[in-house]
Design a protein around this motif. Structure first.
Motif, PDB file in Angstrom:
ATOM      1  N   ASP A 174       0.838  -1.208   0.000  1.00 40.60           N
ATOM      2  CA  ASP A 174       0.000   0.000   0.000  1.00 40.60           C
ATOM      3  C   ASP A 174       0.867   1.249   0.000  1.00 40.60           C
ATOM      4  N   SER A 175       1.999   1.177   0.698  1.00 40.58           N
ATOM      5  CA  SER A 175       2.819   2.400   0.778  1.00 40.58           C
ATOM      6  C   SER A 175       3.399   2.736  -0.604  1.00 40.58           C
ATOM      7  N   LEU A 176       3.710   1.712  -1.403  1.00 40.06           N
ATOM      8  CA  LEU A 176       4.185   1.987  -2.768  1.00 40.06           C
ATOM      9  C   LEU A 176       3.035   2.543  -3.615  1.00 40.06           C
ATOM     10  N   LEU A 177       1.880   1.900  -3.505  1.00 41.23           N
ATOM     11  CA  LEU A 177       0.719   2.371  -4.281  1.00 41.23           C
ATOM     12  C   LEU A 177       0.365   3.811  -3.925  1.00 41.23           C
ATOM     13  N   ASP A 178       0.516   4.144  -2.659  1.00 39.06           N
ATOM     14  CA  ASP A 178       0.201   5.522  -2.237  1.00 39.06           C
ATOM     15  C   ASP A 178       1.150   6.529  -2.876  1.00 39.06           C
ATOM     16  N   LYS A 179       2.399   6.095  -3.090  1.00 36.74           N
ATOM     17  CA  LYS A 179       3.395   7.051  -3.574  1.00 36.74           C
ATOM     18  C   LYS A 179       3.408   7.216  -5.099  1.00 36.74           C
ATOM     19  N   VAL A 180       2.997   6.176  -5.839  1.00 36.40           N
ATOM     20  CA  VAL A 180       3.097   6.324  -7.294  1.00 36.40           C
ATOM     21  C   VAL A 180       2.010   7.271  -7.814  1.00 36.40           C
ATOM     22  N   THR A 181       2.340   7.974  -8.862  1.00 30.89           N
ATOM     23  CA  THR A 181       1.388   8.928  -9.426  1.00 30.89           C
ATOM     24  C   THR A 181       0.456   8.202 -10.393  1.00 30.89           C
ATOM     25  N   TYR A 182       1.038   7.349 -11.244  1.00 31.78           N
ATOM     26  CA  TYR A 182       0.236   6.550 -12.185  1.00 31.78           C
ATOM     27  C   TYR A 182       0.742   5.113 -12.172  1.00 31.78           C
ATOM     28  N   LEU A 183      -0.205   4.181 -12.243  1.00 36.50           N
ATOM     29  CA  LEU A 183       0.108   2.753 -12.282  1.00 36.50           C
ATOM     30  C   LEU A 183      -0.465   2.215 -13.589  1.00 36.50           C
ATOM     31  N   THR A 184       0.376   1.530 -14.370  1.00 35.08           N
ATOM     32  CA  THR A 184      -0.039   1.180 -15.741  1.00 35.08           C
ATOM     33  C   THR A 184       0.079  -0.323 -16.029  1.00 35.08           C
ATOM     34  N   PRO A 185      -0.736  -1.142 -15.338  1.00 32.77           N
ATOM     35  CA  PRO A 185      -0.667  -2.585 -15.637  1.00 32.77           C
ATOM     36  C   PRO A 185      -1.295  -2.901 -16.993  1.00 32.77           C
ATOM     37  N   ASN A 186      -0.883  -4.016 -17.603  1.00 28.81           N
ATOM     38  CA  ASN A 186      -1.688  -4.524 -18.712  1.00 28.81           C
ATOM     39  C   ASN A 186      -2.823  -5.342 -18.093  1.00 28.81           C
ATOM     40  N   GLN A 187      -3.708  -5.844 -18.938  1.00 27.94           N
ATOM     41  CA  GLN A 187      -4.906  -6.533 -18.425  1.00 27.94           C
ATOM     42  C   GLN A 187      -4.527  -7.682 -17.486  1.00 27.94           C
ATOM     43  N   HIS A 188      -3.512  -8.441 -17.895  1.00 28.28           N
ATOM     44  CA  HIS A 188      -3.087  -9.612 -17.134  1.00 28.28           C
ATOM     45  C   HIS A 188      -2.562  -9.198 -15.751  1.00 28.28           C
ATOM     46  N   GLU A 189      -1.710  -8.192 -15.719  1.00 28.24           N
ATOM     47  CA  GLU A 189      -1.165  -7.721 -14.432  1.00 28.24           C
ATOM     48  C   GLU A 189      -2.271  -7.132 -13.553  1.00 28.24           C
ATOM     49  N   TYR A 190      -3.194  -6.448 -14.197  1.00 24.22           N
ATOM     50  CA  TYR A 190      -4.321  -5.844 -13.479  1.00 24.22           C
ATOM     51  C   TYR A 190      -5.143  -6.927 -12.765  1.00 24.22           C
ATOM     52  N   GLU A 191      -5.430  -8.025 -13.478  1.00 28.19           N
ATOM     53  CA  GLU A 191      -6.198  -9.126 -12.869  1.00 28.19           C
ATOM     54  C   GLU A 191      -5.435  -9.694 -11.676  1.00 28.19           C
ATOM     55  N   LEU A 192      -4.117  -9.837 -11.829  1.00 26.52           N
ATOM     56  CA  LEU A 192      -3.310 -10.399 -10.739  1.00 26.52           C
ATOM     57  C   LEU A 192      -3.318  -9.470  -9.518  1.00 26.52           C
ATOM     58  N   ILE A 193      -3.242  -8.171  -9.761  1.00 23.56           N
ATOM     59  CA  ILE A 193      -3.261  -7.230  -8.621  1.00 23.56           C
ATOM     60  C   ILE A 193      -4.622  -7.292  -7.926  1.00 23.56           C
ATOM     61  N   LYS A 194      -5.674  -7.285  -8.732  1.00 22.92           N
ATOM     62  CA  LYS A 194      -7.023  -7.345  -8.143  1.00 22.92           C
ATOM     63  C   LYS A 194      -7.235  -8.634  -7.360  1.00 22.92           C
ATOM     64  N   GLY A 195      -6.545  -9.696  -7.814  1.00 22.75           N
ATOM     65  CA  GLY A 195      -6.684 -11.012  -7.199  1.00 22.75           C
ATOM     66  C   GLY A 195      -6.218 -11.051  -5.758  1.00 22.75           C
ATOM     67  N   TYR A 196      -5.263 -10.247  -5.404  1.00 22.73           N
ATOM     68  CA  TYR A 196      -4.791 -10.326  -4.019  1.00 22.73           C
ATOM     69  C   TYR A 196      -5.109  -9.059  -3.208  1.00 22.73           C
ATOM     70  N   LYS A 197      -5.505  -7.987  -3.909  1.00 26.74           N
ATOM     71  CA  LYS A 197      -5.734  -6.730  -3.199  1.00 26.74           C
ATOM     72  C   LYS A 197      -7.207  -6.348  -3.241  1.00 26.74           C
ATOM     73  N   ARG A 198      -7.880  -6.457  -2.122  1.00 28.82           N
ATOM     74  CA  ARG A 198      -9.299  -6.075  -2.082  1.00 28.82           C
ATOM     75  C   ARG A 198      -9.410  -4.556  -2.210  1.00 28.82           C
ATOM     76  N   TYR A 199     -10.461  -4.122  -2.818  1.00 32.11           N
ATOM     77  CA  TYR A 199     -10.760  -2.686  -2.973  1.00 32.11           C
ATOM     78  C   TYR A 199      -9.700  -1.950  -3.792  1.00 32.11           C
ATOM     79  N   PHE A 200      -8.840  -2.710  -4.480  1.00 34.40           N
ATOM     80  CA  PHE A 200      -7.761  -2.066  -5.233  1.00 34.40           C
ATOM     81  C   PHE A 200      -8.316  -1.008  -6.186  1.00 34.40           C
ATOM     82  N   GLU A 201      -9.318  -1.439  -6.966  1.00 34.08           N
ATOM     83  CA  GLU A 201      -9.850  -0.547  -7.974  1.00 34.08           C
ATOM     84  C   GLU A 201     -10.468   0.708  -7.350  1.00 34.08           C
ATOM     85  N   ASN A 202     -11.208   0.497  -6.234  1.00 31.96           N
ATOM     86  CA  ASN A 202     -11.844   1.647  -5.575  1.00 31.96           C
ATOM     87  C   ASN A 202     -10.812   2.611  -5.013  1.00 31.96           C
TER      88      ASN A 202
END
Ligand code: ADP
Length: 294
Positions: A174-202
């Protein structure tokens, strides 16, 4: 911004060793290969070169080994107008390589990080001055995650925006996510992030730009996903499309606050990049992107 931006890329530098075969050898078997190519790669180097072609002043922070590939890759970056003052050479370790075997519908890749592992938090701290003087920073996950975290910390300290292309997938704190200005996953990476991080998208909607191959890119506006359509082209080789998109997006965010406009420009750059073989060969200049768009 009227002048061209100064952009620092912190990332990997690899030589891609590409073998084409009719079919993969079975265990213990030797097959005749059809061709062998050495192609400069690594997401960091690819993105640095894409940015330089677009007209940015680019500083690469990275590491190669004390071997023939290392020197070749460093001079390739220089030839492409990337500044290599912060590209170190470590003795006794190999330059990063990706051994890619291309067989019909069955590609495989073995990556040896080698010197890329030496792009440590302490190493990038030596170049804090370069980072501090940048308009924006771009990084990925082919160097240690602790280094990416350090980069985000340095950027936060100096108020420099940072784009993180979370590829290949790694779990983000979370501390890394808080610091980055933009995060640019491709679809596959996005699914993987959502898979372990609840409320990621929100929680991180406003920072998210998801690339979706031939569909284009998605960002969120007022909690609604907005698709910026890709351009229709006949792709020859999609290697490096994501790298080109990321560089074009980073470049454009120094010129405009309009994410949609930046995605459109980036889709155009990436569409041009898939029209040539190899990651770096097809990366367009700013003039080529503008004339494609006009
Ligand atoms: P990656 O290469 O990292 O997997 P994507 O496949 O999402 O990333 O592609 C990145 C961008 O490249 C897309 O958002 C799009 O702009 C462009 N792109 C990729 N494939 C195509 C294609 N077949 N036609 C047109 N544009 C493409």
């Amino acid at each position: 911004m009227g002048r061209e931006p100064i952009i620092t890329v912190i990332g990997s530098i690899n030589m891609d060793l590409v073998v084409s075969v009719d079919r993969k050898p079975n265990r213990g078997e030797t097959v005749k290969g059809e061709s062998f190519d050495t192609l400069p790669g690594g997401k960091g180097a690819n993105q640095a070169i894409a940015l330089a072609r677009l007209g940015a002043t680019v500083n690469m922070v990275g590491m190669v080994g004390d071997d023939a590939f290392g020197y070749e890759l460093k001079s390739n970056l220089e030839k492409e107008n990337v500044q290599v003052e912060a590209v170190g050479v470590t003795e006794g370790i190999s330059t990063g390589v990706a051994v890619i075997t291309i067989a019909e519908n069955d590609n495989s890749i073995a990556v040896v990080s080698g010197a890329n592992e030496k792009v440590t938090p302490a190493y990038i701290r030596e170049y804090e001055k370069i980072i501090k003087q940048s308009d924006i920073v771009l990084t990925q996950f082919e160097v240690p995650i602790s280094t990416v975290e350090e980069a985000a910390m340095i950027c936060e300290k100096h108020g420099i925006p940072i784009v993180l292309n979370p590829a290949p997938f790694e779990k983000l704190s979370d501390s890394l996510l808080d610091k980055v200005t933009y995060l640019t996953p491709n679809q596959h990476e996005y699914e993987l992030i959502k898979g372990y991080k609840r409320y990621f998208e929100n929680d991180y909607q406003s920072k998210l730009i998801i690339t979706k191959g031939e569909v284009g890119a998605v960002f969120f506006e007022n909690e609604k996903p907005q698709i910026v359509s890709a351009f229709t082209v006949q792709p020859i080789d999609t290697t490096g499309a994501g790298d080109t998109f990321n560089s074009a997006f980073t470049y454009m965010m120094t010129k405009t606050n309009n994410i949609e406009e930046a995605c459109r420009f980036s889709n155009a750059a990436a569409a041009l990049s898939v029209l040539k073989k190899g990651a770096q060969l097809g990366m367009p200049t700013k003039e080529e992107v503008n004339s494609f768009l006009s």
